[in-house]
Design a protein around this motif. Sequence first.
Motif, short mmCIF file in Angstrom:
data_model
loop_
_atom_site.label_atom_id
_atom_site.label_comp_id
_atom_site.label_asym_id
_atom_site.label_seq_id
_atom_site.Cartn_x
_atom_site.Cartn_y
_atom_site.Cartn_z
N ARG A 1 0.87 106.78 10.46
CA ARG A 1 0.54 107.64 11.58
C ARG A 1 1.35 108.93 11.46
N MET A 2 0.75 110.06 11.76
CA MET A 2 1.43 111.34 11.60
C MET A 2 2.34 111.67 12.77
N VAL A 3 1.98 111.23 13.97
CA VAL A 3 2.79 111.54 15.15
C VAL A 3 3.13 110.24 15.86
N VAL B 1 7.37 113.51 14.13
CA VAL B 1 6.29 114.02 13.27
C VAL B 1 6.64 113.64 11.83
N HIS B 2 5.74 112.87 11.19
CA HIS B 2 5.95 112.44 9.81
C HIS B 2 5.52 113.57 8.89
N VAL B 3 6.47 114.21 8.24
CA VAL B 3 6.16 115.34 7.37
C VAL B 3 5.99 114.91 5.92
N ALA B 4 6.39 113.69 5.59
CA ALA B 4 6.23 113.10 4.26
C ALA B 4 6.30 111.60 4.45
N PRO B 5 5.91 110.79 3.44
CA PRO B 5 5.93 109.34 3.64
C PRO B 5 7.28 108.80 4.11
N ASP B 6 8.39 109.36 3.64
CA ASP B 6 9.71 108.83 3.99
C ASP B 6 10.54 109.77 4.88
N TRP B 7 9.95 110.85 5.37
CA TRP B 7 10.72 111.82 6.16
C TRP B 7 10.05 112.07 7.51
N TYR C 1 15.46 109.99 7.43
CA TYR C 1 14.92 109.46 6.19
C TYR C 1 14.65 107.98 6.39
N THR C 2 13.39 107.55 6.19
CA THR C 2 13.00 106.17 6.49
C THR C 2 12.72 105.34 5.25
N GLY C 3 13.07 105.82 4.07
CA GLY C 3 12.70 105.15 2.83
C GLY C 3 13.59 104.00 2.40
N GLY C 4 14.69 103.75 3.07
CA GLY C 4 15.60 102.69 2.65
C GLY C 4 15.51 101.47 3.55
N PRO C 5 16.44 100.52 3.36
CA PRO C 5 16.45 99.33 4.22
C PRO C 5 16.79 99.66 5.67
N VAL C 6 17.50 100.76 5.87
CA VAL C 6 17.74 101.30 7.22
C VAL C 6 17.38 102.77 7.17
#
Length: 197
Positions: free
Chosen positions: A57-59, A96-102, A130-135
């Motif tokens: 989801r973007m928002v 707002v999701h500006v990239a898959p992990d950001w 940054y959402t790309g890790g375990p936390v």
Amino acid sequence: MAIDTCKAASKLVLAAAALVLATALPARAETQEASGAPPPAPVAAAAPMAEPAAGARMVGGHVGAAVPLVSFHSMGKTTRTPSDQFTIAVPIGVSVHVAPDWVVDFETVVGNDVKPWGGTGLTVDPGVVYTGGPVALGLRVKFDVSQSANFGLIPLVHKGIVDIGEANWFVEAAFPITAQHGQGYSLAAVAHTGFAF
């Protein structure tokens, strides 16, 4: 009387429609058989609309409650705990999701001083997570509204605990560092929980 007339008229229209169908359909079938033309292909049911591809989801957003556990001040009483000052904060944010992990997160926090009873404060603290890790790891920029000139940074660690339909229950540890004109600087440890969606 008018109702009886309407009923009779509707019965007459239905009977006429049945008569037309009864005579037209067999006649059409006979014409097709005589001409040797193949019967028309049955009408296919409309294909179901394709669902949009499932993606991130973007928002989104979040709402929760936060409590400062301990704070250290450069002036006055240097260490405070909830026994000295107890504040309940309500963070509300739009992400707002500006990239898959950001994620760029626009957050405001309403804080109520419960002990001792005091006023209500407003903090505006947008940030990047940054959402790309375990936390999830993030950094916010902090401004306390209606206070003397101030600026702060909030490093944070965020962990989703349980998915609840479209929402997610999370816990977060935040560490606001604030410099305020005439009042020195402070560092706090804040526990935050709530729902992200």
